[in-house]
Design a protein around this motif. Sequence first.
Motif, PDB file in Angstrom:
ATOM      1  N   LEU A   1      81.668  27.515 -15.744  1.00  0.00           N
ATOM      2  CA  LEU A   1      82.746  26.861 -16.003  1.00  0.00           C
ATOM      3  C   LEU A   1      83.185  26.989 -17.573  1.00  0.00           C
ATOM      4  CD1 LEU A   1      85.390  24.817 -14.999  1.00  0.00           C
ATOM      5  CD2 LEU A   1      84.234  23.101 -16.044  1.00  0.00           C
ATOM      6  N   ASP A   2      84.529  27.529 -17.900  1.00  0.00           N
ATOM      7  CA  ASP A   2      84.728  27.689 -19.375  1.00  0.00           C
ATOM      8  C   ASP A   2      85.436  26.575 -19.745  1.00  0.00           C
ATOM      9  OD1 ASP A   2      86.213  28.326 -21.762  1.00  0.00           O
ATOM     10  OD2 ASP A   2      86.569  30.548 -20.738  1.00  0.00           O
TER      11      ASP A   2
ATOM     12  N   THR B   1      89.052  26.362 -21.118  1.00  0.00           N
ATOM     13  CA  THR B   1      90.065  26.405 -20.318  1.00  0.00           C
ATOM     14  C   THR B   1      90.137  25.683 -18.856  1.00  0.00           C
ATOM     15  OG1 THR B   1      89.283  28.412 -18.975  1.00  0.00           O
ATOM     16  CG2 THR B   1      90.277  28.899 -20.979  1.00  0.00           C
TER      17      THR B   1
ATOM     18  N   SER C   1      88.594  26.654 -16.435  1.00  0.00           N
ATOM     19  CA  SER C   1      88.754  27.347 -15.182  1.00  0.00           C
ATOM     20  C   SER C   1      87.205  28.078 -15.113  1.00  0.00           C
ATOM     21  CB  SER C   1      89.790  28.603 -15.484  1.00  0.00           C
ATOM     22  OG  SER C   1      90.764  28.061 -15.778  1.00  0.00           O
ATOM     23  N   THR C   2      86.789  28.548 -13.876  1.00  0.00           N
ATOM     24  CA  THR C   2      85.759  29.238 -13.684  1.00  0.00           C
ATOM     25  C   THR C   2      85.496  30.633 -14.346  1.00  0.00           C
ATOM     26  OG1 THR C   2      86.617  30.400 -11.586  1.00  0.00           O
ATOM     27  CG2 THR C   2      85.414  28.122 -11.483  1.00  0.00           C
TER      28      THR C   2
END
Length: 380
Positions: free
Chosen positions: A295-296, A299, A301-302
């Motif tokens: 996970l970033d 962001t 998001s993945t």
Amino acid sequence: MRHWAASCPDRRGGQPTVGVEEEFVLLDARTGVAVPAAPRVLGALGGEPGVVPEFLRFQVETMTGVCRSLAEVRADLARLRERLGDAADEAGCLAVATAVAPFGAVPLVTADARYERLAARFPALVERTGTCACHVHVGIPFRAAGIRALAGLRPWLGVLLALSANSPYVDGLDSGWASARYPLWSRWPTARPPAAWRDVAEYDAAIGEAIRSGAAPDARGVYFYARLSPRHPTVEVRIADVCLDVGDAVVLAGLVRALVVTALGEDAPPRRTPDSVVLRSLRTAARHGLAGPGLDVTTGSTAPAEKLVEDLLAYVRPALRAAGDLDEVRRGCRELETLGGGAGRQRVLRAAAATPARFAARLAAATRGTDDGQNVEAAQ
């Protein structure tokens, strides 16, 4: 207690000191089951100050000295693993760097007043405790600097866990986690990420509340994933599984020190990452390690684990370069990615081992840095 693990920052204006604690399980060479052999192993070590008991009697812990370079870290880790391996041989068991005993264990508590009080307070947690970590200490000049360092570490804890994940097997089965230790350890009431504390007073208030509420018996029992050490002038990062290979632990130490240096050198405060995002990144890292998405946290998001490792290397590159660690840490990260980290390597070793005994032997050989477990198997 030995004077160890970066107990003071470097007073000469160089890089901060660094020290590493590693926890190991002791396995029966015939069955692979964890055995309460720590008293025998410690006796065979003849008073070696760098090896001490742990919470349960199938565990021991090693502690490096105060190190000023990764070369010193590597040498001390290798020496301690070799001494521990020899002592385990003498005691009739195997010392293994895996974060969960792969074939089960009987959780006998070490005969120590503090450990016995901890077990009495949290009896439901004892049966699934005994997980093994790698703790990295980095020297800090004063506690307020440590609070800033903790804030800078928060967004990267998931990447550090993914790089170190080394506990796929529980009760003889593949758990489906790269770090099965993480969900087990996280059952402890204070096992959580450090908050974005504004100052030392807020940090101390959080420690005090954990003790007053009964969530921890004392400051040493507050198990934040990163914290100010209650005994030494260091930041102590506790999120990582014990690493299967010495080189992996050296990479972890280099990255943690670089993160602390980077956080302390920034003009602006570290970005504030919501707790929910930090926790999601940790759970994703524990599930997949380096073999799947992470996970970033910037962001939400993945993202591929390799990208997150690259982002971390880019963030700390100036600090790594200043310490002379850039090439070694970057090369170590590439090797981890190629092998799938400790969890990926364990799965390969398990697939090639016909019995639990052979798997345990290969894990012990990897722990000591030999090529394979053939010599250990032949000695059984």
